[in-house]
Design a protein around this motif. Structure first.
Motif, PDB file in Angstrom:
ATOM      1  N   LYS A 115       0.848  -1.194   0.000  1.00 56.22           N
ATOM      2  CA  LYS A 115       0.000   0.000   0.000  1.00 56.22           C
ATOM      3  C   LYS A 115       0.879   1.236   0.000  1.00 56.22           C
ATOM      4  CE  LYS A 115      -3.474   2.547   2.725  1.00 56.22           C
ATOM      5  NZ  LYS A 115      -4.415   2.833   1.630  1.00 56.22           N
ATOM      6  N   THR A 116       0.700   2.085  -0.981  1.00 54.50           N
ATOM      7  CA  THR A 116       1.406   3.369  -1.023  1.00 54.50           C
ATOM      8  C   THR A 116       0.401   4.441  -1.405  1.00 54.50           C
ATOM      9  OG1 THR A 116       2.030   3.203  -3.354  1.00 54.50           O
ATOM     10  CG2 THR A 116       3.554   2.252  -1.754  1.00 54.50           C
ATOM     11  N   GLN A 117       0.501   5.594  -0.758  1.00 58.31           N
ATOM     12  CA  GLN A 117      -0.467   6.654  -1.045  1.00 58.31           C
ATOM     13  C   GLN A 117       0.086   8.008  -0.649  1.00 58.31           C
ATOM     14  OE1 GLN A 117      -4.434   5.815   0.366  1.00 58.31           O
ATOM     15  NE2 GLN A 117      -5.146   7.922   0.107  1.00 58.31           N
ATOM     16  N   VAL A 118      -0.219   9.010  -1.476  1.00 53.16           N
ATOM     17  CA  VAL A 118       0.073  10.404  -1.143  1.00 53.16           C
ATOM     18  C   VAL A 118      -1.192  10.992  -0.541  1.00 53.16           C
ATOM     19  CG1 VAL A 118       0.706  12.674  -2.024  1.00 53.16           C
ATOM     20  CG2 VAL A 118       1.789  10.621  -2.980  1.00 53.16           C
ATOM     21  N   TYR A 119      -1.116  11.438   0.708  1.00 52.30           N
ATOM     22  CA  TYR A 119      -2.278  11.965   1.422  1.00 52.30           C
ATOM     23  C   TYR A 119      -2.265  13.490   1.415  1.00 52.30           C
ATOM     24  CZ  TYR A 119      -3.721   7.476   3.459  1.00 52.30           C
ATOM     25  OH  TYR A 119      -4.192   6.197   3.642  1.00 52.30           O
ATOM     26  N   ASP A 120      -3.379  14.068   1.015  1.00 47.10           N
ATOM     27  CA  ASP A 120      -3.600  15.504   1.182  1.00 47.10           C
ATOM     28  C   ASP A 120      -4.147  15.687   2.593  1.00 47.10           C
ATOM     29  OD1 ASP A 120      -4.412  18.130   1.242  1.00 47.10           O
ATOM     30  OD2 ASP A 120      -5.623  18.036  -0.573  1.00 47.10           O
ATOM     31  N   VAL A 121      -3.357  16.281   3.474  1.00 46.68           N
ATOM     32  CA  VAL A 121      -3.754  16.365   4.881  1.00 46.68           C
ATOM     33  C   VAL A 121      -4.726  17.499   5.147  1.00 46.68           C
ATOM     34  CG1 VAL A 121      -1.595  15.314   5.642  1.00 46.68           C
ATOM     35  CG2 VAL A 121      -1.767  17.805   5.517  1.00 46.68           C
ATOM     36  N   GLY A 122      -4.866  18.440   4.214  1.00 45.92           N
ATOM     37  CA  GLY A 122      -5.787  19.554   4.419  1.00 45.92           C
ATOM     38  C   GLY A 122      -5.225  20.613   5.336  1.00 45.92           C
ATOM     39  N   LYS A 123      -6.123  21.375   5.944  1.00 48.28           N
ATOM     40  CA  LYS A 123      -5.717  22.478   6.814  1.00 48.28           C
ATOM     41  C   LYS A 123      -5.293  21.939   8.176  1.00 48.28           C
ATOM     42  CE  LYS A 123      -7.495  26.432   6.155  1.00 48.28           C
ATOM     43  NZ  LYS A 123      -8.347  27.641   6.049  1.00 48.28           N
ATOM     44  N   THR A 124      -4.203  22.467   8.709  1.00 52.26           N
ATOM     45  CA  THR A 124      -3.658  21.990   9.974  1.00 52.26           C
ATOM     46  C   THR A 124      -4.208  22.791  11.154  1.00 52.26           C
ATOM     47  OG1 THR A 124      -1.750  23.485   9.966  1.00 52.26           O
ATOM     48  CG2 THR A 124      -1.548  21.419   8.719  1.00 52.26           C
ATOM     49  N   LYS A 125      -3.855  22.368  12.359  1.00 55.73           N
ATOM     50  CA  LYS A 125      -4.377  23.008  13.568  1.00 55.73           C
ATOM     51  C   LYS A 125      -3.885  24.440  13.727  1.00 55.73           C
ATOM     52  CE  LYS A 125      -2.652  21.768  17.569  1.00 55.73           C
ATOM     53  NZ  LYS A 125      -2.232  20.920  18.715  1.00 55.73           N
ATOM     54  N   TRP A 126      -2.816  24.810  12.993  1.00 57.53           N
ATOM     55  CA  TRP A 126      -2.305  26.183  13.081  1.00 57.53           C
ATOM     56  C   TRP A 126      -2.837  27.062  11.942  1.00 57.53           C
ATOM     57  CZ3 TRP A 126       0.755  21.918  14.186  1.00 57.53           C
ATOM     58  CH2 TRP A 126       1.141  21.804  15.521  1.00 57.53           C
ATOM     59  N   GLY A 127      -3.725  26.509  11.128  1.00 62.86           N
ATOM     60  CA  GLY A 127      -4.393  27.306  10.106  1.00 62.86           C
ATOM     61  C   GLY A 127      -3.837  27.191   8.706  1.00 62.86           C
ATOM     62  N   GLN A 128      -2.601  26.706   8.555  1.00 61.87           N
ATOM     63  CA  GLN A 128      -2.020  26.610   7.217  1.00 61.87           C
ATOM     64  C   GLN A 128      -2.401  25.284   6.557  1.00 61.87           C
ATOM     65  OE1 GLN A 128      -0.245  26.721  10.167  1.00 61.87           O
ATOM     66  NE2 GLN A 128       1.677  27.841   9.880  1.00 61.87           N
ATOM     67  N   GLN A 129      -2.350  25.265   5.243  1.00 61.65           N
ATOM     68  CA  GLN A 129      -2.500  24.028   4.485  1.00 61.65           C
ATOM     69  C   GLN A 129      -1.238  23.190   4.668  1.00 61.65           C
ATOM     70  OE1 GLN A 129      -4.883  22.569   2.515  1.00 61.65           O
ATOM     71  NE2 GLN A 129      -3.492  20.870   2.061  1.00 61.65           N
TER      72      GLN A 129
END
Length: 557
Positions: A115-129
């Motif tokens: 299993k291999t995957q590139v994950y888009d983590v989205g917006k972080t807890k500090w507000g940045q992408q």
């Protein structure tokens, strides 16, 4: 630089090289094709090393075969690193990040991970992408499973005119005492050690067909941005690391000695911004002509005056009230360890190696203590107004921002430091100065007295490299990284954490960053680095005989 073009060329070339490491007729055909086209670099696997592997400590018949394979393929392995260096991956600017994530996924695909995957983590807890996290699960049906921590991002190139070779070329140069080092951004921090690890894994599979342990890779693209995406991924997907017995990560030698990473210091990054609009004086909309300073207040000068109150005149003592509260003193054992290590430190050579005139203290004990367990407030950068070198150009800035990292230790916390900073600025009359928290990486205390730690120390012994004794005392060590997410105290995981391998390099975050390709003296080159990773994994899997026994219990720091 055309990132996508560089990425596609790099990925295609590197993929061909890595595929050729596979077993069977197809791998053999690929090997023949590659050997006819790959550049002949003439790398000497042992370079000018005066240390060597103790054959009496090899108890598995596969190990000499793997080591020989590494030696005979070292040109290709170095070329793999050159291709990776040629792909920029600068997280602070975003240059090449998406392409790099796909390139790293390609590495794990070639390794045969299911299993291999590139994950888009989205917006972080500090507000940045957050930048993408690359995940891979390599199930070998083994008894033990390691989480492997990687980072694929690097720092920007801030002083290109100081480089002896282009930072994204991967040129091999002579640099005494080494006949060959590789120059490039990310060479030691951290593509060199990581590619050595990948080459080692591919070599094991080429010789034996399978790895001795199961691996779970989590490669982040935000290490130089306070691990903001890594935090989001691990806290959002703990099920993907479930079942891991320990965490193992890359490393390198410090001088001729073996260095083992376990815990992490804490670090909180903030930006301080002074503006005419918030202050109510000076330019309130945009920069204006510098000639107006004769009749207009300057937010920039006010910012400089504010900064002068945050440290003493030396810049080495933080003046924020209460900053040093809650610091836990070192144990007598750790203090004695520092005193012992200080006896072997040449302060002149240490300063030259770092590229500094001198340290804040001329006492090697004090230098080591501050470097590994000290606290600080740094001015990482400041900007606003006329940022162009040379010429004139009169500007009165309407806004100025400075960036700062606070290094902290147990039992300090990032939020407490920021709260004390805010209170102090308010008391000084700077209530309008904005504090933006870029990110916070809490400290994590870990011990090396565990199976993976003893496996690393055993590898050092097998390769004739000295090291500090195994210790059950939990400590933080020097440098920050996101160990806290696997170190308990409310984190998603509480498992042993150790990093360690041979090889070396230098100038991380600086001009002429390098990784040692041909070793010298007691410093192993790239071939030795790869072999040490093989040794660690075989030790940990219990496939190379017994390893060092646990020392007597010691109290925690």
């Amino acid at each position: 630089m055309k990132n996508k073009t560089v990425s596609l060329v790099s990925l295609m070339t590197l993929s061909l090289a890595l595929v050729a490491c596979g077993k069977g007729s197809e791998g053999g055909n690929a090997t023949a094709a590659r050997e006819s086209t790959a550049p002949k670099l003439g790398i000497r696997p042992q370079g000018d090393e005066t240390v060597k592997i103790d054959k009496a400590m090899i108890h598995n018949a596969d190990l000499p075969k793997i080591y020989d394979y590494i030696d005979s393929h070292i040109d290709e392995h170095v070329n793999n690193l050159q291709k990776w260096i040629q792909q920029p991956s600068i997280s602070n600017t975003g240059e090449g990040i998406q392409e790099s994530a796909e390139m790293v996924k390609g590495f794990f695909d070639q390794l045969g991970c299911q299993k291999t995957q590139v994950y888009d983590v989205g917006k972080t807890k500090w507000g940045q992408q957050g930048n993408p996290v690359v995940y891979a699960n390599c199930n070998e049906g083994a008894k033990k499973t390691l989480v492997i921590y990687w980072m694929y991002d690097t720092m920007p190139v801030t002083q290109p005119d100081l480089w002896k070779a282009p930072p994204f070329e991967g040129r091999l140069v002579e640099q005494a005492p080494y006949k060959k080092v590789l120059i490039g951004r990310g060479a030691v921090n951290s593509k060199g050690p990581e590619m050595s690890m990948l080459n080692a894994l591919m070599s094991i599979k080429a010789v034996t067909g399978k790895l001795p342990v199961n691996l779970i890779f989590v490669a982040e693209g935000d290490e130089e941005r306070m691990d903001i995406g890594y935090n989001k991924f691990v806290t959002s997907h703990p099920e993907l690391m479930k079942g891991a017995d320990a965490m193992y990560t890359f490393g390198f030698q410090q001088g001729g000695s073996g260095f083992v990473l376990s815990g992490s210091e804490g670090c909180v990054f903030v930006e301080l911004t002074t503006s005419g609009k918030s202050w109510g004086r000076g330019p309130v909309y945009s920069d204006i002509h510098g000639g107006n300073k004769r009749s207009v207040d300057s937010p920039a000068w006010r910012h400089i005056q504010m900064l002068s109150k945050l440290t003493d005149a030396s810049g080495n003592k933080v003046m924020i009230p209460g900053f040093y509260d809650n610091i836990v003193p070192l144990t007598p054992e750790k203090d004695a360890e520092l005193h012992a290590q200080a006896k072997g430190v040449d302060m002149k050579k240490a300063a030259e190696g770092l590229g500094v005139a001198r340290f804040t203290s001329d006492d090697p004990y004090e230098m080591l203590k501050m470097a590994r367990y000290g606290t600080s407030m740094n001015l990482d950068g400041i900007w606003g107004g006329n940022m162009f070198a040379g010429g004139s150009g009169a500007i009165l800035p309407n806004k100025i921002t400075s960036k700062h990292n606070f290094r902290y230790v147990p039992n300090m916390t990032g939020p407490d430091i920021v709260a004390k900073l805010r209170k102090y600025l308010d008391q000084l009359g700077y209530k309008d100065v904005e504090i933006n928290i870029v990110g916070d990486v809490p400290w994590a205390k870990r011990s090396t007295d565990n199976e993976i730690g003893r496996s690393v120390y055993a590898a050092f012994d097998q390769f004739g490299i000295g090291h500090a004794p195994i210790t059950a005392i939990e400590s933080i060590g020097g440098g920050y990284w996101p160990a806290y997410l696997f170190a308990g105290n409310g984190a998603p995981f509480d498992i042993p954490i150790v990093g360690g391998m041979l090889g070396s390099g230098g100038n991380a975050h600086a001009a002429n960053e390098y990784y040692v390709i041909e070793g010298a003296g007691k410093v192993y080159g790239m071939a030795g680095a790869e072999k040490s990773v093989v040794a660690v994994l075989y030790n940990y899997a219990g496939l190379n005989g017994p390893i060092a026994a646990t020392p007597p219990p010691a109290k925690k720091n």
